[in-house]
Design an enzyme around this catalytic site. Sequence first.
Site, PDB file in Angstrom:
ATOM      1  N   CYS A  50      10.459  -2.232  13.851  1.00  0.00           N
ATOM      2  CA  CYS A  50       9.786  -1.625  15.003  1.00  0.00           C
ATOM      3  C   CYS A  50       9.587  -2.636  16.129  1.00  0.00           C
ATOM      4  CB  CYS A  50       8.444  -1.046  14.576  1.00  0.00           C
ATOM      5  SG  CYS A  50       7.615  -0.187  15.922  1.00  0.00           S
TER       6      CYS A  50
ATOM      7  N   CYS B 109       2.078  -4.434  17.069  1.00  0.00           N
ATOM      8  CA  CYS B 109       0.768  -4.139  16.472  1.00  0.00           C
ATOM      9  C   CYS B 109       0.423  -5.209  15.422  1.00  0.00           C
ATOM     10  CB  CYS B 109       0.784  -2.753  15.833  1.00  0.00           C
ATOM     11  SG  CYS B 109       1.464  -1.488  16.912  1.00  0.00           S
TER      12      CYS B 109
ATOM     13  N   CYS C 297       0.518  -4.619  11.540  1.00  0.00           N
ATOM     14  CA  CYS C 297       1.587  -3.822  10.925  1.00  0.00           C
ATOM     15  C   CYS C 297       2.751  -4.651  10.379  1.00  0.00           C
ATOM     16  CB  CYS C 297       2.108  -2.807  11.937  1.00  0.00           C
ATOM     17  SG  CYS C 297       3.341  -1.706  11.191  1.00  0.00           S
TER      18      CYS C 297
ATOM     19  N   CYS D 265       3.130  14.122   5.146  1.00  0.00           N
ATOM     20  CA  CYS D 265       3.113  13.399   6.415  1.00  0.00           C
ATOM     21  C   CYS D 265       4.262  12.392   6.459  1.00  0.00           C
ATOM     22  CB  CYS D 265       1.764  12.680   6.541  1.00  0.00           C
ATOM     23  SG  CYS D 265       1.627  11.761   8.068  1.00  0.00           S
TER      24      CYS D 265
ATOM     25  N   CYS E 111       3.089  17.135   8.847  1.00  0.00           N
ATOM     26  CA  CYS E 111       2.507  16.144   9.753  1.00  0.00           C
ATOM     27  C   CYS E 111       3.574  15.078   9.996  1.00  0.00           C
ATOM     28  CB  CYS E 111       1.283  15.524   9.084  1.00  0.00           C
ATOM     29  SG  CYS E 111       0.588  14.136  10.009  1.00  0.00           S
TER      30      CYS E 111
ATOM     31  N   CYS F 144      -4.205  14.474  14.765  1.00  0.00           N
ATOM     32  CA  CYS F 144      -4.743  13.568  13.756  1.00  0.00           C
ATOM     33  C   CYS F 144      -4.830  12.208  14.432  1.00  0.00           C
ATOM     34  CB  CYS F 144      -3.806  13.531  12.551  1.00  0.00           C
ATOM     35  SG  CYS F 144      -4.259  12.257  11.354  1.00  0.00           S
TER      36      CYS F 144
ATOM     37  N   ARG G  37     -10.747  11.323   7.335  1.00  0.00           N
ATOM     38  CA  ARG G  37      -9.883  10.852   6.241  1.00  0.00           C
ATOM     39  C   ARG G  37     -10.226   9.431   5.832  1.00  0.00           C
ATOM     40  NH1 ARG G  37      -5.112  12.851   4.357  1.00  0.00           N
ATOM     41  NH2 ARG G  37      -5.072  14.296   6.101  1.00  0.00           N
TER      42      ARG G  37
HETATM   43  N1  SAM Z   1       4.960   3.847  14.547  1.00  0.00           N
HETATM   44  C1  SAM Z   1       4.064   4.907  14.749  1.00  0.00           C
HETATM   45  C2  SAM Z   1       2.822   4.519  15.502  1.00  0.00           C
HETATM   46  O1  SAM Z   1       2.379   3.379  15.374  1.00  0.00           O
HETATM   47  O2  SAM Z   1       2.283   5.344  16.211  1.00  0.00           O
HETATM   48  C3  SAM Z   1       3.669   5.612  13.467  1.00  0.00           C
HETATM   49  C4  SAM Z   1       3.415   4.838  12.198  1.00  0.00           C
HETATM   50  S1  SAM Z   1       2.067   3.677  12.233  1.00  0.00           S
HETATM   51  C5  SAM Z   1       2.344   2.747  10.769  1.00  0.00           C
HETATM   52  C6  SAM Z   1       0.640   4.671  11.969  1.00  0.00           C
HETATM   53  C7  SAM Z   1      -0.702   4.012  11.886  1.00  0.00           C
HETATM   54  O3  SAM Z   1      -0.855   3.335  10.657  1.00  0.00           O
HETATM   55  C8  SAM Z   1      -1.054   2.952  12.915  1.00  0.00           C
HETATM   56  O4  SAM Z   1      -1.465   3.489  14.127  1.00  0.00           O
HETATM   57  C9  SAM Z   1      -2.227   2.253  12.236  1.00  0.00           C
HETATM   58  O5  SAM Z   1      -3.450   2.850  12.619  1.00  0.00           O
HETATM   59  C10 SAM Z   1      -1.955   2.479  10.748  1.00  0.00           C
HETATM   60  N2  SAM Z   1      -1.645   1.198  10.082  1.00  0.00           N
HETATM   61  C11 SAM Z   1      -0.500   0.507  10.170  1.00  0.00           C
HETATM   62  N3  SAM Z   1      -0.564  -0.637   9.462  1.00  0.00           N
HETATM   63  C12 SAM Z   1      -1.804  -0.672   8.907  1.00  0.00           C
HETATM   64  C13 SAM Z   1      -2.488  -1.611   8.095  1.00  0.00           C
HETATM   65  N4  SAM Z   1      -1.924  -2.743   7.712  1.00  0.00           N
HETATM   66  N5  SAM Z   1      -3.747  -1.328   7.709  1.00  0.00           N
HETATM   67  C14 SAM Z   1      -4.340  -0.181   8.100  1.00  0.00           C
HETATM   68  N6  SAM Z   1      -3.736   0.736   8.890  1.00  0.00           N
HETATM   69  C15 SAM Z   1      -2.496   0.505   9.296  1.00  0.00           C
HETATM   70  C1  DTB Z   2      -2.992   6.506   9.348  1.00  0.00           C
HETATM   71  O1  DTB Z   2      -3.993   6.519  10.095  1.00  0.00           O
HETATM   72  N1  DTB Z   2      -2.866   5.762   8.263  1.00  0.00           N
HETATM   73  C2  DTB Z   2      -1.576   5.973   7.643  1.00  0.00           C
HETATM   74  C3  DTB Z   2      -0.988   7.088   8.514  1.00  0.00           C
HETATM   75  N2  DTB Z   2      -1.924   7.220   9.564  1.00  0.00           N
HETATM   76  C4  DTB Z   2       0.406   7.092   8.908  1.00  0.00           C
HETATM   77  C5  DTB Z   2      -0.720   4.758   7.591  1.00  0.00           C
HETATM   78  C6  DTB Z   2      -1.319   3.594   6.972  1.00  0.00           C
HETATM   79  C7  DTB Z   2      -0.274   2.553   6.861  1.00  0.00           C
HETATM   80  C8  DTB Z   2      -0.730   1.387   6.085  1.00  0.00           C
HETATM   81  C9  DTB Z   2       0.259   0.291   6.071  1.00  0.00           C
HETATM   82  C10 DTB Z   2       1.571   0.621   5.421  1.00  0.00           C
HETATM   83  O2  DTB Z   2       1.606   1.208   4.297  1.00  0.00           O
HETATM   84  O3  DTB Z   2       2.602   0.246   5.977  1.00  0.00           O
HETATM   85 FE1  SF4 Z   3       5.555   0.019  15.045  1.00  0.00          FE
HETATM   86 FE2  SF4 Z   3       3.842  -0.504  13.118  1.00  0.00          FE
HETATM   87 FE3  SF4 Z   3       3.009  -0.425  15.623  1.00  0.00          FE
HETATM   88 FE4  SF4 Z   3       3.769   1.875  14.410  1.00  0.00          FE
HETATM   89  S1  SF4 Z   3       2.027   0.582  13.863  1.00  0.00           S
HETATM   90  S2  SF4 Z   3       4.300   1.189  16.468  1.00  0.00           S
HETATM   91  S3  SF4 Z   3       5.387   1.065  13.070  1.00  0.00           S
HETATM   92  S4  SF4 Z   3       4.478  -1.906  14.758  1.00  0.00           S
END
Ligand code: SAM
Ligand code: DTB
Ligand code: SF4
Length: 336
Positions: free
Chosen positions: A62, A66, A69, A106, A137, A197, A269
């Site tokens: 990606c 973030c 992530c 989802c 979702c 959501c 959630r």
């Molecule tokens: N890439 C898309 C986006 O960011 O909108 C969708 C997938 S992204 C992984 C969805 C959400 O997962 C992020 O907005 C964040 O709130 C959550 N998330 C990602 N990594 C995480 C982590 N290490 N711990 C907790 N929440 C996480």
């Molecule tokens: C959300 O708020 N939490 C979920 C979902 N929306 C997509 C994702 C959490 C991702 C946690 C890190 C991972 O497994 O990569």
């Molecule tokens: Fe990309 Fe992760 Fe950010 Fe979603 S949360 S936009 S997958 S870097």
Amino acid sequence: MPENVIKTDQIIRHNWSVEEVEALYALPFADLMYRAQTSHRENFDPNAVQVSTLLSIKTGGCAEDCGYCPQSVHHEQSVKAEPLMPLDKVLENATQAKEAGASRFCMGAAWRNLKDRDLERVATMVTGVKDLGLETCVTLGMLEDHQAKRLKEAGLDYYNHNLDTSPEFYGDVITTRTYQDRLDTLSYVRDADINVCSGGIVGMGENDTDRAGMLVGLANMPSHPQSVPINLLVKVEGTPLANNEDIDPLEFVRTIAVARLMMPKSYVRLSAGRESMSDELQAMCFLAGANSIFYGDKLLTTDNPGMDHDQKLFSRLGINAVEGEHAAPAKEACSH
Ligand code: SAM
Ligand code: DTB
Ligand code: SF4
């Protein structure tokens, strides 16, 4: 009414101030929990929890940065990039999730935004999952107006797109897209009549005011998100937040309770982070008003408690899984 009886059937409010929310956070724990639990019981069956299963349909690579992530190319040891999953594999996973008791499926993609070239493939996945009788979702990054409308047409019930934190702290965590970008996507989702959501993450180094600010951002949207995921940061090695200090778990419970009070009709959630929580802490989150979880041993790329464990926990707590409200009857169930 006697003074000691709390009437919490507040009107749905969209004018919260950060100070007011900080005052809720600062209540004695028992008072906050009592208020949250009272509100929860006025609006929901307190022993019912909605369960969704997650699947990463496009993993890694990606372009966003973030800080939390593992799928960002900006961080070392980020997860390996894979192409968009084929439809049959998605449907296989969805079928298994339904058999295991999930009511919503989802699908998440590690994209900055949805590209038109992928729109039809994702729309087909949505329709296929809906036809299995599951609620649908997706979380695909930023959307444009016409893409939201197309996904609705395909049978999309919910779009997940998080505010993540307060507007003030946001820039410390993400620099490649703005808070306003997120609000814009959410407005396209609402306009397309898809359920929103949206939630955030706790434990990223934010302060108390930021946690209040995040909830104000969610509750002051034109309508409350139907689903509010509260994630506890999953600290993944190689990400900039990997070595963050743990927050006081009771602060996490307070966040759930305050979200419950501010958005009384929304599902709150208990989202990522359960793997690092004790059963007792999760039970306290349910008492505080959490009424949905992710179910299945994987979130997107990180671990979640196993189904056996969650089934046992639900049974110990007398919790039942909620049936889907927006799911279509499975095709086989139709009488011709
Ligand atoms: N890439 C898309 C986006 O960011 O909108 C969708 C997938 S992204 C992984 C969805 C959400 O997962 C992020 O907005 C964040 O709130 C959550 N998330 C990602 N990594 C995480 C982590 N290490 N711990 C907790 N929440 C996480
Ligand atoms: C959300 O708020 N939490 C979920 C979902 N929306 C997509 C994702 C959490 C991702 C946690 C890190 C991972 O497994 O990569
Ligand atoms: Fe990309 Fe992760 Fe950010 Fe979603 S949360 S936009 S997958 S870097």
